[in-house]
Enzyme design. Sequence first.
Site, short mmCIF file in Angstrom:
data_model
loop_
_atom_site.label_atom_id
_atom_site.label_comp_id
_atom_site.label_asym_id
_atom_site.label_seq_id
_atom_site.Cartn_x
_atom_site.Cartn_y
_atom_site.Cartn_z
N ASP A 66 0.82 -1.22 0.00
CA ASP A 66 0.00 0.00 0.00
C ASP A 66 0.86 1.27 0.00
O ASP A 66 0.34 2.38 0.15
CB ASP A 66 -1.01 0.00 1.17
N ASP A 139 4.55 4.97 7.57
CA ASP A 139 3.76 4.32 8.62
C ASP A 139 4.50 4.27 9.94
O ASP A 139 4.32 3.35 10.74
CB ASP A 139 3.40 2.88 8.21
N HIS A 177 -1.64 7.39 6.40
CA HIS A 177 -3.00 6.87 6.61
C HIS A 177 -3.85 7.84 7.42
O HIS A 177 -3.33 8.57 8.27
CB HIS A 177 -2.96 5.53 7.37
FE FE Z 1 0.57 1.60 5.09
ZN ZN Z 2 3.12 -0.18 6.15
#
Ligand code: FE
Ligand code: ZN
Length: 247
Positions: A66, A139, A177
């Site tokens: 992702d 992340d 995110h």
């Molecule tokens: Fe991610």
């Molecule tokens: Zn990740």
Amino acid sequence: MWGNGDMALEIIRIPVLSDNYVWLVHEAASGETMVVDPAVADPVLAQAQARGWTITQIWNTHWHPDHTGGNAQIKAATGCIITGPAAEAARIPTLDIQVTGGDIVRLGDAEAAVIDVPAHTAGHIAFHFASEKAAFVGDTLFAMGCGRLFEGTAAQMYDNMRKLEALGDDTAVYCAHEYTQGNGRFALSVEPDNAALIERMAAVDQMRARGQATVPTNIALERATNPFMRASSIAELAARRAAKDKA
Ligand code: FE
Ligand code: ZN
């Protein structure tokens, strides 16, 4: 979108998949355009085209699909150069340039320092434009949260929090995110009496009810409200991360 005044970079947020943010970054002096962590290609190519920009670079923070899923298609469409973590080169076959902590990467005249932030993945990196007071953290750090410890330890994540808070209160943090509301609920369970946290969550709830994004965040907000950045020891961060994983 936020790039104005004395800022050399224009930064566009592209929401994709269920909760990913891809960041499109344009440096006007050189005309270069870079994408951070393209989960997918089509919406990114469309946003660049709508602005008359040609993507010249992709920067990846870590190997997860992702964050890299759009690499091949964007490269095929534009011929762009892809830069990412040396330690994860085997897992990012589209990589052209391998970097590690302390390296400098350039977008036109703008320079970003590479920071090693292993823990979510073993080779995870962040990109810091000191002149722009902007950090792209993938992340590793989220609004009121941090990444799961898939390939690293709480000790590494604790160290990452120290590295990122050291960038300074006025540094904008571009995470990958929209996890803010869920993170905030957990944060309130940890620190129910934190006034800054209570105030932030009220604002976040209103923004989400209106369908608005809550990212980027900044270091000052995270130092005041993020239970992982605020953990006073490795053990406390580890306990909070374990509790959040079960929440
Ligand atoms: Fe991610
Ligand atoms: Zn990740």
